[in-house]
Design a protein around this motif. Structure first.
Motif, mmCIF file in Angstrom:
data_model
loop_
_atom_site.group_PDB
_atom_site.id
_atom_site.type_symbol
_atom_site.label_atom_id
_atom_site.label_comp_id
_atom_site.label_asym_id
_atom_site.label_seq_id
_atom_site.Cartn_x
_atom_site.Cartn_y
_atom_site.Cartn_z
ATOM 1 N N PRO A 113 0.818 -1.226 0.000
ATOM 2 C CA PRO A 113 0.000 0.000 0.000
ATOM 3 C C PRO A 113 0.845 1.266 0.000
ATOM 4 O O PRO A 113 1.871 1.331 0.672
ATOM 5 N N LEU A 114 0.420 2.222 -0.773
ATOM 6 C CA LEU A 114 1.076 3.526 -0.762
ATOM 7 C C LEU A 114 0.779 4.216 0.559
ATOM 8 O O LEU A 114 -0.265 3.975 1.161
ATOM 9 N N PRO A 115 1.672 5.078 0.990
ATOM 10 C CA PRO A 115 1.374 5.834 2.206
ATOM 11 C C PRO A 115 0.175 6.747 1.978
ATOM 12 O O PRO A 115 -0.089 7.158 0.850
ATOM 13 N N THR A 116 -0.523 7.036 3.046
ATOM 14 C CA THR A 116 -1.669 7.933 2.932
ATOM 15 C C THR A 116 -1.181 9.361 2.741
ATOM 16 O O THR A 116 -0.014 9.675 3.015
ATOM 17 N N THR A 117 -2.070 10.221 2.307
ATOM 18 C CA THR A 117 -1.687 11.600 2.017
ATOM 19 C C THR A 117 -1.273 12.370 3.263
ATOM 20 O O THR A 117 -0.636 13.408 3.143
ATOM 21 N N ASP A 118 -1.585 11.860 4.437
ATOM 22 C CA ASP A 118 -1.147 12.546 5.651
ATOM 23 C C ASP A 118 0.170 11.970 6.190
ATOM 24 O O ASP A 118 0.591 12.302 7.290
ATOM 25 N N ALA A 119 0.832 11.132 5.394
ATOM 26 C CA ALA A 119 2.108 10.546 5.817
ATOM 27 C C ALA A 119 3.150 11.643 5.997
ATOM 28 O O ALA A 119 3.203 12.605 5.232
ATOM 29 N N SER A 120 3.970 11.466 7.006
ATOM 30 C CA SER A 120 5.029 12.446 7.271
ATOM 31 C C SER A 120 6.191 12.234 6.313
ATOM 32 O O SER A 120 6.309 11.185 5.671
ATOM 33 N N GLY A 121 7.052 13.217 6.243
ATOM 34 C CA GLY A 121 8.264 13.089 5.439
ATOM 35 C C GLY A 121 9.087 11.896 5.876
ATOM 36 O O GLY A 121 9.653 11.183 5.051
ATOM 37 N N GLU A 122 9.122 11.660 7.182
ATOM 38 C CA GLU A 122 9.892 10.529 7.713
ATOM 39 C C GLU A 122 9.295 9.193 7.272
ATOM 40 O O GLU A 122 10.023 8.266 6.903
ATOM 41 N N GLU A 123 7.972 9.078 7.300
ATOM 42 C CA GLU A 123 7.321 7.834 6.858
ATOM 43 C C GLU A 123 7.581 7.589 5.373
ATOM 44 O O GLU A 123 7.872 6.464 4.962
ATOM 45 N N LEU A 124 7.461 8.632 4.570
ATOM 46 C CA LEU A 124 7.712 8.507 3.137
ATOM 47 C C LEU A 124 9.171 8.146 2.881
ATOM 48 O O LEU A 124 9.465 7.308 2.025
ATOM 49 N N ASP A 153 13.232 -1.228 -6.515
ATOM 50 C CA ASP A 153 12.539 -0.441 -7.536
ATOM 51 C C ASP A 153 12.931 1.026 -7.378
ATOM 52 O O ASP A 153 12.410 1.730 -6.511
ATOM 53 N N TYR A 154 13.869 1.468 -8.211
ATOM 54 C CA TYR A 154 14.372 2.833 -8.098
ATOM 55 C C TYR A 154 13.325 3.882 -8.456
ATOM 56 O O TYR A 154 13.339 4.972 -7.901
ATOM 57 N N VAL A 155 12.426 3.570 -9.386
ATOM 58 C CA VAL A 155 11.393 4.546 -9.753
ATOM 59 C C VAL A 155 10.489 4.817 -8.547
ATOM 60 O O VAL A 155 10.233 5.971 -8.197
ATOM 61 N N SER A 156 10.036 3.761 -7.892
ATOM 62 C CA SER A 156 9.192 3.933 -6.705
ATOM 63 C C SER A 156 9.962 4.606 -5.575
ATOM 64 O O SER A 156 9.428 5.474 -4.877
ATOM 65 N N ALA A 157 11.225 4.226 -5.403
ATOM 66 C CA ALA A 157 12.042 4.838 -4.358
ATOM 67 C C ALA A 157 12.205 6.332 -4.619
ATOM 68 O O ALA A 157 12.046 7.146 -3.708
ATOM 69 N N HIS A 158 12.501 6.700 -5.857
ATOM 70 C CA HIS A 158 12.675 8.116 -6.199
ATOM 71 C C HIS A 158 11.383 8.880 -5.947
ATOM 72 O O HIS A 158 11.394 9.973 -5.382
ATOM 73 N N MET A 159 10.252 8.280 -6.344
ATOM 74 C CA MET A 159 8.957 8.925 -6.128
ATOM 75 C C MET A 159 8.747 9.194 -4.632
ATOM 76 O O MET A 159 8.361 10.295 -4.246
ATOM 77 N N LEU A 160 9.017 8.196 -3.807
ATOM 78 C CA LEU A 160 8.811 8.335 -2.370
ATOM 79 C C LEU A 160 9.796 9.324 -1.753
ATOM 80 O O LEU A 160 9.425 10.121 -0.892
ATOM 81 N N PHE A 161 11.050 9.305 -2.199
ATOM 82 C CA PHE A 161 12.023 10.288 -1.712
ATOM 83 C C PHE A 161 11.611 11.695 -2.110
ATOM 84 O O PHE A 161 11.761 12.644 -1.342
ATOM 85 N N ARG A 190 7.915 17.020 2.001
ATOM 86 C CA ARG A 190 7.382 17.092 3.372
ATOM 87 C C ARG A 190 8.472 17.418 4.384
ATOM 88 O O ARG A 190 8.287 17.234 5.578
ATOM 89 N N GLY A 191 9.628 17.843 3.896
ATOM 90 C CA GLY A 191 10.652 18.342 4.798
ATOM 91 C C GLY A 191 11.793 17.403 5.151
ATOM 92 O O GLY A 191 12.630 17.759 5.978
ATOM 93 N N SER A 192 11.854 16.229 4.551
ATOM 94 C CA SER A 192 12.935 15.297 4.873
ATOM 95 C C SER A 192 14.214 15.691 4.130
ATOM 96 O O SER A 192 14.289 15.593 2.911
#
Length: 92
Positions: free
Chosen positions: A15-26, A43-51, A57-59
């Motif tokens: 599952p993708l993180p919810t829209t209220d996920a913190s920068g740390e969770e993402l 999966d670098y594409v997914s990792a890049h998206m999440l980073f 979100r401030g990370s």
């Protein structure tokens, strides 16, 4: 033959993180995809998206990892990761 149906808000069944996920969770989720751990495929594409989302979100860590991982990716894959991040934000 039964087919499993993946939830629409998932990457590779995780599952993708919810829209209220913190920068740390993402960021933590991005780390899973960048290393292929915690049930996530490598999966670098997914990792890049999440980073990217985590950085928004401030990370600060996510910005560093996003830059590092983008150097290992084709420009089309970076563009796809950015598209996926925009889509996640739009549908969040």
């Amino acid at each position: 033959m039964m087919m499993s149906i993946e939830p629409p808000a998932a990457i590779h069944g995780i599952p993708l993180p919810t829209t209220d996920a913190s920068g740390e969770e993402l960021f933590r989720m991005g780390m899973l995809y960048s290393t292929g751990q915690g049930g996530a495929p490598l999966d670098y594409v997914s990792a890049h998206m999440l980073f990217n989302l985590a950085a928004m979100r401030g990370s600060v860590e996510a910005k560093v990892y996003r830059k590092e991982i983008s150097q290992e990716m084709a420009s089309e894959d970076v563009a796809e990761a950015q598209r996926q991040a925009r889509e996640w934000l739009a549908h969040g």
